[in-house]
Design an enzyme around this catalytic site. Structure first.
Site, PDB file in Angstrom:
ATOM      1  N   GLU A  25       0.889  -1.171   0.000  1.00 41.34           N
ATOM      2  CA  GLU A  25       0.000   0.000   0.000  1.00 41.34           C
ATOM      3  C   GLU A  25       0.917   1.208   0.000  1.00 41.34           C
ATOM      4  O   GLU A  25       1.503   1.552   1.030  1.00 41.34           O
ATOM      5  CB  GLU A  25      -0.890  -0.007   1.249  1.00 41.34           C
ATOM      6  N   CYS A  46      -1.901   9.679   2.087  1.00 41.82           N
ATOM      7  CA  CYS A  46      -1.620   8.963   0.832  1.00 41.82           C
ATOM      8  C   CYS A  46      -2.692   9.254  -0.201  1.00 41.82           C
ATOM      9  O   CYS A  46      -2.409   9.323  -1.391  1.00 41.82           O
ATOM     10  CB  CYS A  46      -1.492   7.465   1.091  1.00 41.82           C
TER      11      CYS A  46
HETATM   12  P1  NAP Z   1       8.429   4.583   4.397  1.00 45.83           P
HETATM   13  O1  NAP Z   1       9.598   5.424   4.695  1.00 45.83           O
HETATM   14  O2  NAP Z   1       8.408   3.836   3.126  1.00 45.83           O
HETATM   15  O3  NAP Z   1       8.291   3.591   5.648  1.00 45.83           O
HETATM   16  C1  NAP Z   1       7.169   2.745   5.803  1.00 45.83           C
HETATM   17  C2  NAP Z   1       7.515   1.699   6.842  1.00 45.83           C
HETATM   18  O4  NAP Z   1       8.524   0.841   6.335  1.00 45.83           O
HETATM   19  C3  NAP Z   1       8.064   2.278   8.140  1.00 45.83           C
HETATM   20  O5  NAP Z   1       7.610   1.519   9.235  1.00 45.83           O
HETATM   21  C4  NAP Z   1       9.555   2.111   7.939  1.00 45.83           C
HETATM   22  O6  NAP Z   1      10.265   2.079   9.144  1.00 45.83           O
HETATM   23  C5  NAP Z   1       9.598   0.768   7.259  1.00 45.83           C
HETATM   24  N1  NAP Z   1      10.829   0.489   6.529  1.00 45.83           N
HETATM   25  C6  NAP Z   1      11.812   1.339   6.134  1.00 45.83           C
HETATM   26  N2  NAP Z   1      12.781   0.659   5.459  1.00 45.83           N
HETATM   27  C7  NAP Z   1      12.398  -0.639   5.425  1.00 45.83           C
HETATM   28  C8  NAP Z   1      12.964  -1.838   4.865  1.00 45.83           C
HETATM   29  N3  NAP Z   1      14.108  -1.816   4.195  1.00 45.83           N
HETATM   30  N4  NAP Z   1      12.285  -2.991   5.023  1.00 45.83           N
HETATM   31  C9  NAP Z   1      11.086  -3.025   5.677  1.00 45.83           C
HETATM   32  N5  NAP Z   1      10.509  -1.925   6.227  1.00 45.83           N
HETATM   33  C10 NAP Z   1      11.160  -0.741   6.100  1.00 45.83           C
HETATM   34  O7  NAP Z   1       7.088   5.425   4.453  1.00 45.83           O
HETATM   35  P2  NAP Z   1       6.630   6.483   5.548  1.00 45.83           P
HETATM   36  O8  NAP Z   1       7.436   7.723   5.367  1.00 45.83           O
HETATM   37  O9  NAP Z   1       6.568   5.854   6.894  1.00 45.83           O
HETATM   38  O10 NAP Z   1       5.123   6.741   5.098  1.00 45.83           O
HETATM   39  C11 NAP Z   1       4.765   7.633   4.105  1.00 45.83           C
HETATM   40  C12 NAP Z   1       4.430   6.912   2.817  1.00 45.83           C
HETATM   41  O11 NAP Z   1       3.400   5.968   3.073  1.00 45.83           O
HETATM   42  C13 NAP Z   1       3.865   7.853   1.769  1.00 45.83           C
HETATM   43  O12 NAP Z   1       4.361   7.511   0.496  1.00 45.83           O
HETATM   44  C14 NAP Z   1       2.374   7.586   1.852  1.00 45.83           C
HETATM   45  O13 NAP Z   1       1.653   7.936   0.693  1.00 45.83           O
HETATM   46  C15 NAP Z   1       2.369   6.119   2.106  1.00 45.83           C
HETATM   47  N6  NAP Z   1       1.082   5.691   2.681  1.00 45.83           N
HETATM   48  C16 NAP Z   1       0.303   4.857   1.944  1.00 45.83           C
HETATM   49  C17 NAP Z   1      -0.922   4.458   2.444  1.00 45.83           C
HETATM   50  C18 NAP Z   1      -1.796   3.517   1.681  1.00 45.83           C
HETATM   51  O14 NAP Z   1      -2.675   2.919   2.302  1.00 45.83           O
HETATM   52  N7  NAP Z   1      -1.625   3.342   0.381  1.00 45.83           N
HETATM   53  C19 NAP Z   1      -1.339   4.903   3.709  1.00 45.83           C
HETATM   54  C20 NAP Z   1      -0.522   5.753   4.421  1.00 45.83           C
HETATM   55  C21 NAP Z   1       0.701   6.133   3.883  1.00 45.83           C
HETATM   56  P3  NAP Z   1      10.806   3.462   9.781  1.00 45.83           P
HETATM   57  O15 NAP Z   1       9.754   4.505   9.617  1.00 45.83           O
HETATM   58  O16 NAP Z   1      10.946   3.084  11.187  1.00 45.83           O
HETATM   59  O17 NAP Z   1      12.035   3.783   9.038  1.00 45.83           O
END
Ligand code: NAP
Length: 508
Positions: A243, A277
Site C-alpha cells: 500500500e 496517501c
Molecule cells: P516509508 O519510509 O516507506 O516507511 C514505511 C515503513 O517501512 C516504516 O515503518 C519504515 O520504518 C519501514 N521500513 C523502512 N525501510 C524498510 C525496509 N528496508 N524494510 C522493511 N521496512 C522498512 O514510508 P513512511 O514515510 O513511513 O510513510 C509515508 C508513505 O506511506 C507515503 O508515500 C504515503 O503515501 C504512504 N502511505 C500509503 C498508504 C496507503 O494505504 N496506500 C497509507 C498511508 C501512507 P521506519 O519509519 O521506522 O524507518
C-alpha cells in the site's frame, strides 16, 4: 513511556514534532527479536485460529469497544506523536473502529466454508471452498495515520484467524504500543502467547521482520521502500501487499457545485498538512469555471492556520525531512513558471516556518514538474485549467501513481463514468476520500501506488488462502479417472460434454 522489549541494536526516542519533547524510548529490534516474535506468533496463531469464528468475533468486538471507550486517550497519543490536531486524530480512530467492527462481523460470512455448484458433469461431487488463515502476518506501518492505516491490515488479518506482528513507523511507536497493549487486555486474554505483537525499530527492523519467516507482509509506506521489501521477501517467496503513495487528482466539471469542490480540494489537499496517501495533490478544473473555482479555493486556503494549539487547521510536518521534498517541489514549480497562491507568499521560503508549512496553491505548473509528477506529501496543491472533464481524466491518468481520485460534476452519471475511467483503486464522486468511510469497500492502488487490497471482503481474503474440497457423495455414473473405465464411460462423458457445450447458442 518505555517498553520491556530487549534489543540487539540499541534504542531510539520518539519525539513530539510540535514541541520537540521526548515521548518515549523504544528498542530497535533486529533479526533475533523478529525470529523470536515469529516463533511466539506461531503458537498464538494456532490458539487464535482454534477459537473459531464466533469467539474471535466476540473478542475483536471487545477490543473495538475498549478502543472506543479510550478513544480520547489514544487520540492524545496520536496528536503527540504526529502533531496532527486532536480532532483529526479522533476521526482517524473512528474509522479504525469501523474497520475492526466490519472485519469482526463479516469474517465468517466471507471466509467460512460455503458450497459451490459442482457442475452437471460432476454432480456426484459436493464442492466447498473455505478461506484458511495464513498463519503469521507481518504488518509494517507508516506514521501519517498510525492507527487507521495499519488497522486496515491488522483487524482483517486477525479476523481471518492469523496472529500479527506489528512494526509501526519509528515516528509512532507509542501508538503501536498502545494498540498492542489494548488488544492484549481484551481480545488476546488467555492466549499462551501474544496474538498481536509489537516490534519497534527503524527500517532495519522492518527488513528483519520481512525475512523472519512470516507468512505474508502487509506493507504500507513509500514505493521506494516497497521495492526493498519485495526484494527481501522474494528470498523466501513471502507474499507481500504493498500500500504505497499517491498523487491523487480532483477533477472539477463545468457544472459542478464549486463551493463543495473547493471545500473538498482544501480539506483533501491540506488536512493533516497534506501528509495523506489519498490526499488531493492535483486539481484539474474545466475552463468555464476555472477562475471562480480558484478564487473560492484561495479564499478557503487563506483562512487556514497551521499550528499545534487547539483550533489550528493542521499541525507540523511529522517527519522533518519531508520539508526538503516540499521545498524542492515548490522551488522547481516556481522556477518553471508556476505561480504560488495566496499572493501574500513572496517566495518559497515564506511558505516554510520551522517545522510547519503554510498552505500553497500552485498554478501554471508544467505537467512534467516534480510538483505534478512526484508525491509531495505536504500542504500544497497544483491547480490546472482543462478544456473538459475528458482532458481532466487524461491528465489525471498520466501519472505513475493510481491510488484515489475525486470528481465533482452536476451529473452524477458523468461523474461515475469518469470514476470508472480513472486508473486508480478507488474514486469519490462529489465528495473527497469518501470511499474510506465505507469499510466494505476494498482499498489499494495501481502502479506505483502498490497492489493488493485491504478493507472489505477483498481485504479479508488477502490474509487467507482458499482451500477447495471436492467430496464424492455418490458414485459417478461414468467414472473416467480410473484405469478401470470402459469405452462406454468415456463415450457417455463425451456425449454429455457435446450436448452441454457443443451446440450453437441462439444469438440474443
Ligand atoms: P516509508 O519510509 O516507506 O516507511 C514505511 C515503513 O517501512 C516504516 O515503518 C519504515 O520504518 C519501514 N521500513 C523502512 N525501510 C524498510 C525496509 N528496508 N524494510 C522493511 N521496512 C522498512 O514510508 P513512511 O514515510 O513511513 O510513510 C509515508 C508513505 O506511506 C507515503 O508515500 C504515503 O503515501 C504512504 N502511505 C500509503 C498508504 C496507503 O494505504 N496506500 C497509507 C498511508 C501512507 P521506519 O519509519 O521506522 O524507518
Amino acid at each position: 513511556m518505555t517498553t520491556s522489549q530487549t534489543s540487539d541494536a540499541g534504542t531510539f526516542e520518539t519525539v513530539n514534532p510540535a514541541t520537540g519533547q521526548v515521548i518515549g524510548l523504544f528498542p530497535v529490534a533486529g533479526p533475533e527479536q523478529a525470529a523470536a516474535a515469529v516463533s511466539r506468533a506461531r503458537e498464538a496463531s494456532r490458539w487464535w485460529a482454534e477459537l473459531g469464528w464466533r469467539e474471535r468475533r466476540n473478542r475483536l468486538l471487545d477490543w473495538k469497544a475498549q478502543v472506543t471507550r479510550q478513544l480520547d486517550e489514544l487520540a492524545i497519543l496520536v496528536h503527540d506523536e504526529t502533531g496532527k490536531p486532536a480532532d483529526d486524530a479522533r476521526l482517524e480512530i473512528v474509522l479504525a473502529i469501523l474497520h475492526i467492527d466490519w472485519a469482526a462481523r463479516h469474517a465468517h460470512r466471507v471466509l467460512g466454508a460455503h458450497r459451490v455448484f459442482s457442475g452437471v458433469a460432476a454432480l456426484n461431487l459436493s464442492a466447498t471452498v473455505e478461506y484458511q488463515p495464513l498463519g503469521v502476518i507481518g504488518v509494517i506501518g507508516p506514521w501519517n495515520y498510525p492507527v487507521l492505516t495499519p488497522m486496515g491490515s491488522i483487524a482483517y488479518a486477525l479476523a481471518a484467524g492469523n496472529a500479527v506482528i506489528f512494526k509501526p513507523s519509528e515516528f509512532t511507536p507509542a501508538v503501536g504500543e498502545w494498540l498492542v497493549a489494548s488488544f492484549a487486555q481484551t481480545a488476546g486474554r488467555g492466549s499462551p502467547q501474544p496474538v498481536l505483537q509489537l516490534l519497534t525499530g527503524d527500517g532495519r527492523t522492518g527488513a528483519a521482520l520481512t525475512t523472519s519467516g512470516v507468512d505474508k507482509v502487509a506493507f504500507t509506506g513509500s514505493a521506494a521502500t516497497a521495492r526493498k521489501v519485495m526484494a527481501a521477501a522474494a528470498e523466501r517467496l513471502t507474499p507481500v501487499i504493498a500500500e504505497c503513495g499517491g498523487k491523487d487528482a480532483l477533477i472539477v466539471d463545468a457544472d459542478a457545485d464549486l463551493n463543495a469542490a473547493a471545500d473538498a480540494a482544501a480539506w483533501g489537499g491540506l488536512s493533516n498538512a497534506g501528509q495523506t496517501c489519498i490526499g488531493v495533490e492535483r486539481v484539474y478544473v474545466a475552463d468555464p469555471v476555472y477562475e471562480t473555482f480558484l478564487a473560492k479555493l484561495t479564499e478557503r486556503v487563506t483562512a487556514l492556520r497551521p499550528g499545534s494549539e487547539a483550533g489550528a487547521s493542521y499541525g507540523p510536518m511529522t517527519m522533518p525531512s519531508q520539508i526538503e521534498v516540499i521545498r524542492r517541489h515548490l522551488t522547481d514549480a516556481v522556477a518553471r513558471g508556476g505561480r504560488a497562491l495566496p499572493s501574500s507568499l513572496e517566495s518559497v521560503e515564506d511558505a516554510i516556518d520551522g517545522g510547519y508549512v503554510r498552505p500553497v496553491i500552485l498554478t501554471d505548473v508544467p505537467e512534467d514538474a516534480a510538483a505534478v509528477r512526484e508525491e509531495t506529501f505536504g500542504p500544497t496543491i497544483t491547480v490546472r485549467r482543462v478544456a473538459s472533464l475528458e482532458e481532466g481524466i487524461r491528465l489525471a491518468n498520466a501519472s505513475a501513481y493510481g491510488l484515489g481520485a475525486s470528481i465533482f460534476s452536476g451529473s452524477r452519471r458523468r461523474a461515475v463514468a469518469a470514476a470508472r475511467a480513472l486508473r486508480t483503486g478507488a474514486a469519490s464522486v462529489n465528495s473527497v476520500v469518501s470511499f474510506m468511510l465505507v469499510p466494505a469497500l476494498p482499498f489499494g492502488g495501481v502502479g506505483e501506488s502498490g497492489f493488493g487490497r485491504i478493507h472489505g471482503a477483498d481485504g479479508l481474503r488477502e490474509f487467507a488462502r482458499a482451500k477447495s474440497i471436492a467430496s464424492q457423495w455418490m458414485k459417478s455414473p461414468a467414472p473416467v479417472t480410473t484405469f478401470a473405465r470402459t469405452d462406454k464411460d468415456v463415450a457417455r462423458t463425451l456425449g454429455l460434454v457435446r450436448f452441454l457445450h457443443g451446440r450453437r447458442r441462439p444469438r440474443s
